[in-house]
Design a protein around this motif. Structure first.
Motif, PDB file in Angstrom:
ATOM      1  N   PHE A 156      28.143  48.157  47.402  1.00 43.70           N
ATOM      2  CA  PHE A 156      27.989  46.824  46.837  1.00 43.70           C
ATOM      3  C   PHE A 156      26.623  46.716  46.187  1.00 43.70           C
ATOM      4  O   PHE A 156      25.758  47.562  46.417  1.00 43.70           O
ATOM      5  N   LEU A 198      38.895  52.802  46.084  1.00 48.14           N
ATOM      6  CA  LEU A 198      39.420  51.464  46.329  1.00 48.14           C
ATOM      7  C   LEU A 198      38.554  50.433  45.611  1.00 48.14           C
ATOM      8  O   LEU A 198      37.333  50.443  45.751  1.00 48.14           O
ATOM      9  N   VAL A 199      39.200  49.567  44.836  1.00 48.18           N
ATOM     10  CA  VAL A 199      38.481  48.474  44.185  1.00 48.18           C
ATOM     11  C   VAL A 199      38.702  47.217  45.028  1.00 48.18           C
ATOM     12  O   VAL A 199      39.829  46.742  45.142  1.00 48.18           O
ATOM     13  N   PRO A 200      37.646  46.703  45.660  1.00 40.81           N
ATOM     14  CA  PRO A 200      37.817  45.512  46.498  1.00 40.81           C
ATOM     15  C   PRO A 200      38.262  44.301  45.670  1.00 40.81           C
ATOM     16  O   PRO A 200      37.836  44.138  44.530  1.00 40.81           O
ATOM     17  N   LEU A 201      39.126  43.495  46.239  1.00 40.43           N
ATOM     18  CA  LEU A 201      39.572  42.251  45.607  1.00 40.43           C
ATOM     19  C   LEU A 201      38.910  41.111  46.362  1.00 40.43           C
ATOM     20  O   LEU A 201      39.289  40.808  47.492  1.00 40.43           O
ATOM     21  N   LYS A 202      37.912  40.523  45.742  1.00 37.49           N
ATOM     22  CA  LYS A 202      37.195  39.427  46.403  1.00 37.49           C
ATOM     23  C   LYS A 202      37.916  38.112  46.154  1.00 37.49           C
ATOM     24  O   LYS A 202      38.501  37.909  45.086  1.00 37.49           O
ATOM     25  N   ALA A 221      30.983  44.315  40.046  1.00 36.67           N
ATOM     26  CA  ALA A 221      30.604  43.152  40.857  1.00 36.67           C
ATOM     27  C   ALA A 221      31.418  43.084  42.140  1.00 36.67           C
ATOM     28  O   ALA A 221      30.945  42.593  43.166  1.00 36.67           O
ATOM     29  N   SER A 222      32.642  43.584  42.092  1.00 40.49           N
ATOM     30  CA  SER A 222      33.506  43.520  43.272  1.00 40.49           C
ATOM     31  C   SER A 222      33.113  44.557  44.319  1.00 40.49           C
ATOM     32  O   SER A 222      33.596  44.533  45.435  1.00 40.49           O
ATOM     33  N   GLY A 223      32.223  45.491  43.946  1.00 37.91           N
ATOM     34  CA  GLY A 223      31.933  46.608  44.837  1.00 37.91           C
ATOM     35  C   GLY A 223      32.947  47.713  44.629  1.00 37.91           C
ATOM     36  O   GLY A 223      33.838  47.609  43.776  1.00 37.91           O
TER      37      GLY A 223
END
Lengths: 331, 132
Positions: free
Chosen positions: A92, B97-101, A163-165
């Motif tokens: 992040f 993995l692309v995090p989904l915030k 931005a999402s990490g």
């Protein structure tokens, strides 16, 4: 810059180690879980071997004094950034002033903090690893203490973190087919018979067949195993000889010692076996008190495991920048 | 030529109809007065207007193509409240993995795609309702 707010003892700066100087008595050092360091660095766009913080006593807290890309790897616990739990194995971007907290991992022993640009400490004999015994390398040759201020190197010019990490599927899941597991949770570590294996009766049966416990007298230098003592069939007087991480020695007491990252450079105890290199990181994540059994392996198997691990890393190092580019283009 | 008023529900309805007919998944228009995003999914239309606060739920879209995954099994139970910084799930690309915030705080009310599905850029994944 990064300021250490809270730390336990023996948390140090480590990279992939300082091989090549054992002949002058310098331990290799380096991360106990080198795979985690390679993955964490890959996530933040560093060279695989950039220096990271190895955290093995918790809780650990640091403050980012400027906007910094970071990754947490190795641990099965969730890092906490300003009170919010992040996924494990994740990178992040922290904003200036944000506080990162690492708590005791649920099962594993060590967490690695990688920062974009790498931890910038002087390189000594080709490595930034802390040599605790030598008192050099890493951060002033000593473990981190509260108030230490750590500088990140210049981040590479490649694509910034989204931005999402960004996270990865951890190696123990991707590579579950190449790493053995036992139904009762005993850690299975593969090893090859070593120089004095023949001194132990029944082809070393007592060593291979029992479940050992990692004793409290274990550290980065070596893991002392407790269990039923094993003794050679004859007492031999041996000259001291070279020792590398992974070597399993049997001292006169009969309870084996596995040499780890800060391995002695020489020793005179009989060597019963050597842990294959690709299983060393798994042993490096084993906690004091946990159970381990050694599985007799072959050079061919060790090579096959090594290739599978290298394929996984190569895949990550190719896919991570590709995903960053795609997200940047579509943002 | 007069400017098109993108906040006019009639305009939004018309655009949605055109997009649906064309088989296009979504559209985003930025102008000085704000941003309009229309996402067409499975024959249903989820219109969210970022320009002003709306009672319509916020939609979390796929930032790129990938396999949709939940963060953990606990997050499968709906509805539950979420904070803006919460990671709801991931898009998996290879071993990455692309995090989904969440991006919004509120109640995660709907999941629009089954986990394990390959999704494309802009596909609607979650709906978050503002907490009253």
């Amino acid at each position: 810059m990064i300021e250490i707010l809270e730390t336990g003892p023996f948390n140090t700066v480590q990279d992939l180690g300082r091989p090549g100087y054992r002949d002058i008595g310098v331990s290799a050092s380096g991360a106990m879980d080198s795979l985690a360091v390679r993955i964490g660095n890959s996530l933040v766009g560093n060279d695989e071997g950039a220096a990271a913080l190895e955290i093995q006593t918790f809780p650990f807290r640091l403050r980012f004094t400027e906007r910094t890309g970071f990754a947490i790897a190795g641990t099965d616990g969730n890092p906490v950034l300003d009170g919010i739990e992040l996924p494990a194995w994740c990178a992040f971007t922290a904003e200036a002033g944000q506080i990162l907290e690492l708590r005791q991992p649920p099962k594993l022993a060590r967490a690695y903090v990688c920062v974009a640009g790498g931890v910038d400490v002087p390189s000594v004999m080709g490595s930034r690893s802390t040599s605790l015994r030598g008192g050099f390398g890493g951060y002033a040759g000593r473990p981190l203490v509260k108030g230490d201020q750590i500088i990140a190197g210049a981040a590479s010019t490649n694509i910034p973190l989204p931005a999402s990490g960004l996270a990865v599927v951890e190696p123990s899941i991707v590579l579950q087919d190449v790493f053995p597991s036992s139904p009762d949770g005993t850690l299975l570590i593969r090893a090859l018979p070593a120089g004095e294996h023949g001194l132990f009766a029944d082809d070393g049966k007592a060593f291979w067949d029992q479940t050992w416990r990692i004793s409290s007298r274990s550290d980065r230098t070596g893991y002392r195993l407790s269990g039923d003592a094993i003794v050679p069939t004859e007492t031999v007087e041996m000259r001291s000889h070279g020792v590398v991480p992974g070597v399993i020695q049997v001292p006169p007491g009969g309870e084996p010692i596995v040499q780890m990252s800060d391995a002695n450079t020489a020793g005179g105890y009989p060597k019963i076996a050597g842990v294959i290199e690709c299983d060393l990181w798994r042993l490096g994540q084993a906690r004091i008190g946990s159970r381990v059994q050694f599985v007799r392996s072959s050079h061919a198997e060790a090579r096959a495991v090594e290739k599978a691990v290298e394929r996984y890393i190569a895949d990550l190092r190719q896919t991570i920048p590709m995903v960053k580019r795609a997200l940047k283009a579509m943002a | 030529m007069s400017e098109i008023d993108f906040s006019d529900p009639k305009t939004i309805a018309f655009l949605t109809e055109v997009l649906t007919a064309a088989g296009v998944d979504g559209l985003e228009i930025s102008s000085a007065s704000g941003k309009l995003r229309i996402v067409v999914s499975g024959g249903e239309n989820h219109v969210s207007q970022a320009a002003r606060a709306s009672s319509k739920p916020a939609v979390i879209n796929a930032p790129m193509a990938g396999i949709f995954q939940l963060r953990d099994s606990a997050s499968a139970d709906l509805p539950h409240s979420v904070a803006a910084a919460d990671v709801l799930g991931f898009l998996r690309v290879g071993h990455v993995l692309v995090p989904l915030k969440a991006g919004h705080s509120g109640v995660l009310s709907r999941r629009l795609i089954e986990p394990g599905t390959l999704v494309g850029f802009g596909d609607a994944l979650f709906e978050i309702e503002a907490q009253s």
